[in-house]
Design a protein around this motif. Structure first.
Motif, PDB file in Angstrom:
ATOM      1  N   ILE A  72     -15.254  19.152  -3.593  1.00 21.34           N
ATOM      2  CA  ILE A  72     -15.504  17.741  -3.864  1.00 21.34           C
ATOM      3  C   ILE A  72     -14.348  16.925  -3.306  1.00 21.34           C
ATOM      4  O   ILE A  72     -13.182  17.239  -3.551  1.00 21.34           O
ATOM      5  N   THR A  73     -14.666  15.869  -2.546  1.00 22.71           N
ATOM      6  CA  THR A  73     -13.634  14.959  -2.061  1.00 22.71           C
ATOM      7  C   THR A  73     -14.026  13.536  -2.422  1.00 22.71           C
ATOM      8  O   THR A  73     -15.204  13.203  -2.514  1.00 22.71           O
ATOM      9  N   TYR A 125     -23.272  11.727  10.176  1.00 17.02           N
ATOM     10  CA  TYR A 125     -22.079  12.575  10.292  1.00 17.02           C
ATOM     11  C   TYR A 125     -21.720  12.801  11.769  1.00 17.02           C
ATOM     12  O   TYR A 125     -20.536  12.826  12.136  1.00 17.02           O
ATOM     13  N   LEU A 126     -22.735  12.967  12.606  1.00 18.28           N
ATOM     14  CA  LEU A 126     -22.465  13.176  14.033  1.00 18.28           C
ATOM     15  C   LEU A 126     -21.939  11.908  14.689  1.00 18.28           C
ATOM     16  O   LEU A 126     -20.989  11.950  15.484  1.00 18.28           O
ATOM     17  N   ASN A 127     -22.541  10.765  14.365  1.00 15.19           N
ATOM     18  CA  ASN A 127     -22.197   9.516  15.044  1.00 15.19           C
ATOM     19  C   ASN A 127     -20.935   8.857  14.511  1.00 15.19           C
ATOM     20  O   ASN A 127     -20.187   8.233  15.271  1.00 15.19           O
ATOM     21  N   TYR A 128     -20.687   8.965  13.212  1.00 19.01           N
ATOM     22  CA  TYR A 128     -19.606   8.191  12.599  1.00 19.01           C
ATOM     23  C   TYR A 128     -18.469   9.054  12.053  1.00 19.01           C
ATOM     24  O   TYR A 128     -17.417   8.514  11.703  1.00 19.01           O
ATOM     25  N   SER A 129     -18.675  10.362  11.956  1.00 17.46           N
ATOM     26  CA  SER A 129     -17.612  11.251  11.474  1.00 17.46           C
ATOM     27  C   SER A 129     -17.220  12.302  12.503  1.00 17.46           C
ATOM     28  O   SER A 129     -16.506  13.257  12.161  1.00 17.46           O
ATOM     29  N   SER A 130     -17.696  12.151  13.739  1.00 19.37           N
ATOM     30  CA  SER A 130     -17.313  13.048  14.844  1.00 19.37           C
ATOM     31  C   SER A 130     -17.495  14.519  14.475  1.00 19.37           C
ATOM     32  O   SER A 130     -16.702  15.373  14.864  1.00 19.37           O
ATOM     33  N   MET A 131     -18.566  14.839  13.741  1.00 17.77           N
ATOM     34  CA  MET A 131     -18.635  16.169  13.146  1.00 17.77           C
ATOM     35  C   MET A 131     -18.838  17.271  14.168  1.00 17.77           C
ATOM     36  O   MET A 131     -18.339  18.385  13.974  1.00 17.77           O
ATOM     37  N   LYS A 132     -19.550  17.006  15.253  1.00 18.79           N
ATOM     38  CA  LYS A 132     -19.680  18.058  16.268  1.00 18.79           C
ATOM     39  C   LYS A 132     -18.317  18.387  16.874  1.00 18.79           C
ATOM     40  O   LYS A 132     -17.965  19.562  17.049  1.00 18.79           O
ATOM     41  N   THR A 133     -17.545  17.361  17.198  1.00 25.06           N
ATOM     42  CA  THR A 133     -16.199  17.589  17.739  1.00 25.06           C
ATOM     43  C   THR A 133     -15.337  18.346  16.745  1.00 25.06           C
ATOM     44  O   THR A 133     -14.600  19.276  17.110  1.00 25.06           O
ATOM     45  N   HIS A 177     -14.819   4.335   0.605  1.00 23.71           N
ATOM     46  CA  HIS A 177     -16.157   4.916   0.764  1.00 23.71           C
ATOM     47  C   HIS A 177     -16.566   4.719   2.220  1.00 23.71           C
ATOM     48  O   HIS A 177     -17.263   3.765   2.567  1.00 23.71           O
ATOM     49  N   SER A 178     -16.157   5.640   3.078  1.00 24.22           N
ATOM     50  CA  SER A 178     -16.331   5.414   4.510  1.00 24.22           C
ATOM     51  C   SER A 178     -16.505   6.722   5.261  1.00 24.22           C
ATOM     52  O   SER A 178     -16.058   7.788   4.818  1.00 24.22           O
ATOM     53  N   TRP A 179     -17.115   6.627   6.419  1.00 21.44           N
ATOM     54  CA  TRP A 179     -17.383   7.819   7.225  1.00 21.44           C
ATOM     55  C   TRP A 179     -16.117   8.420   7.797  1.00 21.44           C
ATOM     56  O   TRP A 179     -16.044   9.631   8.011  1.00 21.44           O
ATOM     57  N   GLU A 180     -15.109   7.605   8.053  1.00 18.89           N
ATOM     58  CA  GLU A 180     -13.862   8.175   8.557  1.00 18.89           C
ATOM     59  C   GLU A 180     -13.067   8.857   7.441  1.00 18.89           C
ATOM     60  O   GLU A 180     -12.353   9.830   7.697  1.00 18.89           O
ATOM     61  N   ASN A 181     -13.195   8.396   6.218  1.00 20.11           N
ATOM     62  CA  ASN A 181     -12.615   9.128   5.094  1.00 20.11           C
ATOM     63  C   ASN A 181     -13.264  10.508   5.017  1.00 20.11           C
ATOM     64  O   ASN A 181     -12.569  11.531   4.912  1.00 20.11           O
ATOM     65  N   TRP A 182     -14.585  10.553   5.075  1.00 21.99           N
ATOM     66  CA  TRP A 182     -15.284  11.837   4.993  1.00 21.99           C
ATOM     67  C   TRP A 182     -14.956  12.712   6.205  1.00 21.99           C
ATOM     68  O   TRP A 182     -14.810  13.917   6.080  1.00 21.99           O
ATOM     69  N   ARG A 183     -14.815  12.092   7.366  1.00 17.71           N
ATOM     70  CA  ARG A 183     -14.389  12.834   8.565  1.00 17.71           C
ATOM     71  C   ARG A 183     -13.050  13.506   8.352  1.00 17.71           C
ATOM     72  O   ARG A 183     -12.863  14.693   8.680  1.00 17.71           O
ATOM     73  N   ASP A 184     -12.098  12.770   7.803  1.00 16.79           N
ATOM     74  CA  ASP A 184     -10.735  13.286   7.653  1.00 16.79           C
ATOM     75  C   ASP A 184     -10.639  14.440   6.652  1.00 16.79           C
ATOM     76  O   ASP A 184      -9.639  15.161   6.627  1.00 16.79           O
ATOM     77  N   ARG A 185     -11.650  14.622   5.835  1.00 15.96           N
ATOM     78  CA  ARG A 185     -11.651  15.707   4.849  1.00 15.96           C
ATOM     79  C   ARG A 185     -12.455  16.925   5.313  1.00 15.96           C
ATOM     80  O   ARG A 185     -12.552  17.922   4.600  1.00 15.96           O
ATOM     81  N   LEU A 237       0.830  -1.192   0.000  1.00 14.67           N
ATOM     82  CA  LEU A 237       0.000   0.000   0.000  1.00 14.67           C
ATOM     83  C   LEU A 237       0.871   1.252   0.000  1.00 14.67           C
ATOM     84  O   LEU A 237       1.887   1.301   0.702  1.00 14.67           O
ATOM     85  N   PRO A 238       0.460   2.289  -0.742  1.00 12.13           N
ATOM     86  CA  PRO A 238       1.185   3.559  -0.678  1.00 12.13           C
ATOM     87  C   PRO A 238       1.074   4.176   0.709  1.00 12.13           C
ATOM     88  O   PRO A 238       0.171   3.848   1.498  1.00 12.13           O
ATOM     89  N   ALA A 239       1.965   5.085   1.004  1.00 16.54           N
ATOM     90  CA  ALA A 239       1.936   5.798   2.284  1.00 16.54           C
ATOM     91  C   ALA A 239       0.637   6.583   2.418  1.00 16.54           C
ATOM     92  O   ALA A 239      -0.001   6.960   1.439  1.00 16.54           O
ATOM     93  N   HIS A 240       0.240   6.815   3.668  1.00 15.19           N
ATOM     94  CA  HIS A 240      -0.927   7.614   4.028  1.00 15.19           C
ATOM     95  C   HIS A 240      -2.250   6.940   3.655  1.00 15.19           C
ATOM     96  O   HIS A 240      -3.272   7.613   3.541  1.00 15.19           O
ATOM     97  N   SER A 241      -2.215   5.624   3.464  1.00 10.54           N
ATOM     98  CA  SER A 241      -3.449   4.910   3.136  1.00 10.54           C
ATOM     99  C   SER A 241      -4.201   4.513   4.400  1.00 10.54           C
ATOM    100  O   SER A 241      -3.617   4.248   5.449  1.00 10.54           O
ATOM    101  N   ARG A 242      -5.512   4.485   4.251  1.00  9.56           N
ATOM    102  CA  ARG A 242      -6.399   3.978   5.296  1.00  9.56           C
ATOM    103  C   ARG A 242      -7.377   3.028   4.630  1.00  9.56           C
ATOM    104  O   ARG A 242      -8.072   3.406   3.685  1.00  9.56           O
ATOM    105  N   VAL A 243      -7.421   1.771   5.107  1.00  9.93           N
ATOM    106  CA  VAL A 243      -8.214   0.735   4.449  1.00  9.93           C
ATOM    107  C   VAL A 243      -9.062   0.013   5.486  1.00  9.93           C
ATOM    108  O   VAL A 243      -8.558  -0.412   6.536  1.00  9.93           O
ATOM    109  N   GLU A 244     -10.338  -0.136   5.195  1.00 10.26           N
ATOM    110  CA  GLU A 244     -11.220  -0.922   6.054  1.00 10.26           C
ATOM    111  C   GLU A 244     -11.306  -2.345   5.498  1.00 10.26           C
ATOM    112  O   GLU A 244     -11.354  -2.537   4.279  1.00 10.26           O
TER     113      GLU A 244
END
Length: 392
Positions: free
Chosen positions: A331-332, A193-201, A366-374, A90-97
């Motif tokens: 767009i991300t 977004y609140l529960n899985y992407s920590s958006m309030k935090t 395609h994941s909520w933590e990917n969307w969180r990180d952006r 895997l390339p650097a900086h990858s996140r895989v579920e």
């Protein structure tokens, strides 16, 4: 008791840790115990990531979600042990579920990796997570003790357009004052977004750090999202002609397009785009994450199933006659998800209308933590802080 000789990678340059173990010859259960105690699993060594499983099974495999790669990767058993392994690059900086799949006889079972404590959650369950070299969870997704928390309020609104009561949550920034005026962000799949992407935090942190302007956020939730999100006229009418006027009547939001943003991921991205398309001049900004922008160039087989039929009809018509639906668009998308091709393809189409587009890719799926990180990238670009006075 004499412990087995340790075998750190540094003593065997160029040789993976699991191969060092295999080269020891006869391997005892105590050797395996010590090996697992000495390494985080999966073992990340440069670009090589080694998955491990310990157990008496007939076969075991890794199931990951990296598009255009074999997503069922069989493990090999280390001879004379109950330890299984496989290595992917895997390339650097990858996140895989991923998950593991074992077989005993004819019985097949899927489960999270018992050797890996890293787990991501979503509305459909949980998955184990691999962080490749260089990836780190952004510090701004974790609670910061000096960041004052905003307030989250329940807000129900009956919708004549949707023929149901909509259940929303409203975020007010920590220093909210009724005498000030704020930009407005409306988020599809708000509770997710609140529960899985920590958006309030995330909001608390990036507002505190002055990365984002103090903003009023409405976390909107669907009824049947597969019906309401793919270019559904009633949904667009509800957001623009029911929810927006109700919020403007009750809260001090700036009543101008440039101070409004619609946001969503996957089908929520389609819902955001189609709402702006149906209401030109109302929504000045869009934040679209891994939008399900599926289209066909030849024929009608899009491979997405019946749920994507209205999406494909909408996207095909839009691509034939693209129009400017908003002024600015973030767009991300993750390079490991199947939607990377349609998202890349739509960027020049949107730009051709005169829309200012910022496009960001990540080594994720395609994941909520990917969307969180952006989130910080997108929100600080849409409503950069401190900019509240600009809107007054």
């Amino acid at each position: 008791m004499t412990l087995p000789t340790p075998y750190p990678v540094a003593r065997h340059r160029g040789k993976l840790a699991v191969n060092v173990l295999r080269s020891r010859g006869q391997i005892t259960p105590e050797d395996v115990d010590h090996f697992l105690a000495e390494h985080d699993v999966p073992i990340v060594e440069g670009s090589k990531c080694t998955f491990l499983y310990r157990g008496e099974v007939d076969a075991v495999a890794v199931r990951h979600r990296i598009v255009n790669q074999p997503q069922h990767v069989p493990m090999k058993r280390i001879e004379g042990t109950d330890l299984w392994y496989c290595t992917i690059e895997l390339p650097a900086h990858s996140r895989v579920e991923y998950s593991l799949e074992s077989r005993v006889g004819h019985a097949v079972e899927s489960f999270n990796d018992p050797l890996n404590p890293q787990v991501a959650h979503s509305p459909v369950g949980s998955s184990s997570v691999l962080h490749s070299a260089g990836y780190a969870t952004p510090e701004w997704v974790l609670p910061q003790p000096d960041a004052r928390p905003g307030e989250l309020l329940d807000y129900d609104l009956h919708s004549r357009a949707l023929r149901r009561t909509t259940h929303n949550r409203i975020y007010l920034p920590a220093r909210f004052r009724g005498s000030s005026h704020y930009p407005l962000l409306v988020v599809h799949d708000g509770d997710d977004y609140l529960n899985y992407s920590s958006m309030k935090t995330v909001l608390d942190n990036i507002v505190h750090d002055l990365d984002m302007a103090e903003t009023i956020v409405v976390f909107s939730n669907p009824g049947d999202r597969l019906k309401e999100y793919p270019n559904f006229a009633a949904h667009a009418r509800h957001l623009t002609h029911e929810l927006l006027p109700a919020i403007e009547a009750e809260l001090p939001v700036v009543p101008r397009p440039e101070a409004r943003c619609l946001m969503g991921a996957s089908f929520g991205g389609v819902a955001s785009l189609s709402t702006a398309f149906r209401n030109p001049g109302v929504w000045g900004n869009l934040f679209l994450q891994s939008g399900s922008f599926v289209f066909t160039d030849i024929g009608s087989d899009h491979g997405g199933g019946p749920a994507f039929d209205p999406v494909v009809r909408f996207m095909n018509r839009y691509r034939e006659r693209p129009v400017r639906v908003t002024d600015r668009m973030m767009i991300t998308c993750g390079v490991y998800e199947p939607l990377i091709v349609p998202n890349r393809s739509m960027v020049p189409v949107f730009e051709s209308t005169g829309t200012q587009v910022r496009y960001v890719e990540s080594r994720d799926g395609h994941s909520w933590e990917n969307w969180r990180d952006r989130l910080r990238d997108g929100l600080s670009w849409i409503f950069p802080g401190p900019q509240k006075l600009v809107y007054e």
